[in-house]
Design a protein around this motif. Structure first.
Motif, PDB file in Angstrom:
ATOM      1  N   CYS A   1       0.872   2.548   0.783  1.00 10.51           N
ATOM      2  CA  CYS A   1      -0.119   4.388   1.929  1.00 10.51           C
ATOM      3  C   CYS A   1      -0.857   3.465   3.132  1.00 10.51           C
ATOM      4  O   CYS A   1      -0.229   3.822   4.139  1.00 10.51           O
ATOM      5  N   THR A   2      -1.534   3.128   2.945  1.00 16.46           N
ATOM      6  CA  THR A   2      -2.716   2.828   3.665  1.00 16.46           C
ATOM      7  C   THR A   2      -2.579   1.736   4.872  1.00 16.46           C
ATOM      8  O   THR A   2      -3.196   2.077   6.152  1.00 16.46           O
TER       9      THR A   2
ATOM     10  N   LEU B   1      -8.333   4.141   0.152  1.00 18.11           N
ATOM     11  CA  LEU B   1      -6.930   4.778  -0.477  1.00 18.11           C
ATOM     12  C   LEU B   1      -6.502   5.923  -0.417  1.00 18.11           C
ATOM     13  O   LEU B   1      -6.326   6.790   0.302  1.00 18.11           O
ATOM     14  N   GLN B   2      -5.206   6.054  -0.374  1.00 16.18           N
ATOM     15  CA  GLN B   2      -4.466   8.246  -0.130  1.00 16.18           C
ATOM     16  C   GLN B   2      -4.067   7.995  -1.435  1.00 16.18           C
ATOM     17  O   GLN B   2      -4.632   8.944  -2.008  1.00 16.18           O
ATOM     18  N   CYS B   3      -2.705   7.417  -2.198  1.00 14.83           N
ATOM     19  CA  CYS B   3      -2.698   8.021  -2.911  1.00 14.83           C
ATOM     20  C   CYS B   3      -3.016   7.316  -4.385  1.00 14.83           C
ATOM     21  O   CYS B   3      -3.141   7.425  -5.355  1.00 14.83           O
TER      22      CYS B   3
ATOM     23  N   PHE C   1      -2.666   4.518  -6.207  1.00 13.62           N
ATOM     24  CA  PHE C   1      -2.262   4.060  -7.017  1.00 13.62           C
ATOM     25  C   PHE C   1      -2.774   2.522  -7.653  1.00 13.62           C
ATOM     26  O   PHE C   1      -2.552   1.587  -8.525  1.00 13.62           O
ATOM     27  N   CYS C   2      -2.457   1.478  -5.674  1.00 14.52           N
ATOM     28  CA  CYS C   2      -3.247   0.251  -5.967  1.00 14.52           C
ATOM     29  C   CYS C   2      -4.724  -0.163  -6.097  1.00 14.52           C
ATOM     30  O   CYS C   2      -4.832  -1.027  -6.335  1.00 14.52           O
TER      31      CYS C   2
ATOM     32  N   CYS D   1       0.052  -2.389  -1.525  1.00 14.98           N
ATOM     33  CA  CYS D   1      -0.381  -1.360  -1.142  1.00 14.98           C
ATOM     34  C   CYS D   1       0.791  -0.350   0.199  1.00 14.98           C
ATOM     35  O   CYS D   1       1.284  -1.009   0.718  1.00 14.98           O
TER      36      CYS D   1
HETATM   37  S1  FES Z   1      -3.226   3.770  -0.964  1.00 11.70           S
HETATM   38 FE1  FES Z   1      -1.351   4.390  -2.104  1.00 11.70          FE
HETATM   39  S2  FES Z   1      -0.481   1.871  -2.579  1.00 11.70           S
HETATM   40 FE2  FES Z   1      -2.455   1.808  -2.617  1.00 11.70          FE
END
Ligand code: FES
Ligand SMILES: Cc1cc2nc3c(=O)[nH]c(=O)nc-3n(C[C@H](O)[C@H](O)[C@H](O)COP(=O)(O)OP(=O)(O)OC[C@H]3O[C@@H](n4cnc5c(N)ncnc54)[C@H](O)[C@@H]3O)c2cc1C
Ligand code: FES
Lengths: 265, 156
Positions: free
Chosen positions: B137-138, B98-100, B102-103, B135
């Motif tokens: 971000c990743t 994960l990064q942010c 949110f998902c 997702c």
């Molecule tokens: S970690 Fe940011 S949307 Fe999946």
């Protein structure tokens, strides 16, 4: 969503009565099409009558060469039913290609067939396998069920109770997915049935349809090569941001050959 | 008009008077203040809202609370036991999946359901099964790694 009343009857008689008493009622099964429609405020029913508490709409049985599937059977249950996979593997495979696992855990066969989305998967299996819709009023053959874009032969308060699929000699489905929505850009269901070869095409046109030229060619020789040179009229295809009529007409040929290959195993 | 809805959420029966149009995700977030279940799209596409209803993954933005009457619902808040992360949560942390974030709640709920049906999934199965979870971000790579590791840890 606009406000509505919600009911969860236990019998078909109660469901019909609740719908009749409502000023503008609608049935809901899995809600995977209806709820997005309501959220967009494209409809504003006064009452939702949930069909999923009605026991006689559930169940899968295979006997006497007929696969009978209750209307509220979830896509996920069709995809993983050992009985269906044994009798009509193409049908189980098709169900496993609908949407994603969470959609398959809610969406129902009856809801999909009643909705008749031009890009839905089940209508092609229903038409390709020459299935029969059993309703609260009558039996409707596939050939007279799908009448147009999101249109079916169903009357206002008529409920699909189950769908009966005759087991074919062999059948295959192939789907070219829209990568964003996962609905079919083009899906072709081919089946060698007791009444001859049937080819049903979904996604490509405004409503699922039978491809008679392909049926004739496959009746002579059930092989992908038999479809060589058969043209599909681009004027009959959908023409939208996802693909032109020419593109879809070409895809029908490609996808149909793969469907035949799948049927041959 | 309101109706009374009772749902067993993470082992606890919860009864609330709600409007029939209340979505399960609103029931969880707004009535029970369980905000771990996210709303990414509200159009049934992204999977950020996935929870388990009677053990199966469902998009909580596309089911009415009334449709879940009497059901057992598990949310991301219900996975950890006795202060210890669920093996799938631990795998996401370990593999930087994960990064942010949110998902992530929806990803993990889908992943747990996936691992229950496919105890030893290969990469292709994981990618196919996660088609309903987006997702931004990743790039998915580490998510796939984490899900395979998490499934293995769940096998024990
Ligand atoms: S970690 Fe940011 S949307 Fe999946
Ligand atoms: C993200 C996403 C992806 C999807 N991808 C696909 C896909 O790839 N392929 C595909 O085919 N579909 C797809 N779908 C649609 C999904 O298959 C739906 O489940 C299906 O179209 C409708 O079934 P439902 O049970 O959810 O019906 P509902 O949404 O509850 O109802 C749909 C309509 O049918 C009526 N109805 C329901 N049951 C009956 C009955 N027994 N008798 C009479 N009328 C009835 C309702 O009144 C309503 O008008 C997708 C949906 C989503 C949200
Ligand atoms: S918020 Fe439910 S699928 Fe995106």
């Amino acid at each position: 969503m606009y406000a509505f009343n919600y009911h969860r009857p236990k019998s078909l008689a109660d469901a019909a009565k609740l719908l009749g008493d409502a000023s503008d009622g609608k049935f809901i099964a899995g809600g995977q099409t209806l709820l997005p429609t309501l959220k967009n405020r494209l409809a504003s029913p006064s009452d939702l009558v949930d069909l999923t508490g009605i026991a006689e709409l559930s169940g899968i049985s295979v006997s006497g060469g007929i696969v009978s599937i209750g209307a509220i059977t979830k896509h996920g249950a069709v995809a993983t039913s050992a009985d269906i996979r044994k009798a009509i593997p193409a049908l189980a495979n098709l169900a496993g290609l609908i949407g994603d696992p969470a959609v398959r855990n809610m969406g129902t066969m009856g809801g999909s067939v009643a909705n008749n989305d031009p890009a839905a998967d089940y209508p092609s299996a229903v038409l390709g396998l020459n299935a029969t819709m059993h309703t609260t009023k009558r039996k409707i053959a596939a050939d007279s069920f799908f009448t147009g874009l999101f249109e079916t032969a169903l009357e206002e308060s008529e409920i699909i109770t189950r769908i009966e699929f005759p087991v074919p000699k062999r059948a295959g489905y192939e789907k070219f997915r829209n990568p964003a929505s996962r609905y079919a850009m083009v899906g072709v269901f081919v089946a060698e049935t007791a009444d001859g070869v049937r080819v049903a095409v979904t996604g490509a046109g405004p409503c699922v349809f039978r491809h008679k030229e392909m049926e004739a060619a496959l009746s002579k020789s059930f092989s992908p090569d038999a479809l060589k040179g058969i043209r599909t009229d681009p004027a009959r295809m959908n023409n939208d941001i996802h693909g032109s009529g020419e593109y879809r007409a070409h895809l029908v040929g490609v996808v149909a050959k793969r469907a035949v290959q799948n049927a041959l195993g | 008009m309101t109706i009374s809805v009772t749902i067993n959420v993470n082992g606890q029966p919860e009864t609330r008077d709600v409007e029939p149009r209340t979505l399960l995700v609103q029931f969880l977030r707004e009535h029970l203040q369980l905000t771990g279940t996210h709303v990414g799209c509200d159009t049934s596409q992204c999977g950020a809202c996935v929870v388990h209803v009677d053990g199966k993954s469902v998009k909580a933005c596309t089911i009415l609370a009334a449709q879940a009457q009497g059901a057992k619902v598990t949310t991301i808040e219900g996975l950890a036991q006795d202060g210890k992360l669920h093996p799938m949560q631990e795998a996401f942390r370990e593999h930087h999946a994960l990064q942010c974030g949110f998902c992530t709640p929806g990803m993990i709920m889908s992943a747990v359901d996936l691992a229950q049906r496919h105890p030893n999934p290969n990469e292709e199965t994981v990618r196919h099964e996660l088609e309903g979870n987006l997702c931004r971000c990743t790039g998915y790579h580490n998510i796939v790694k984490a899900v395979m590791a998490g499934a293995q840890a769940m096998r024990g």
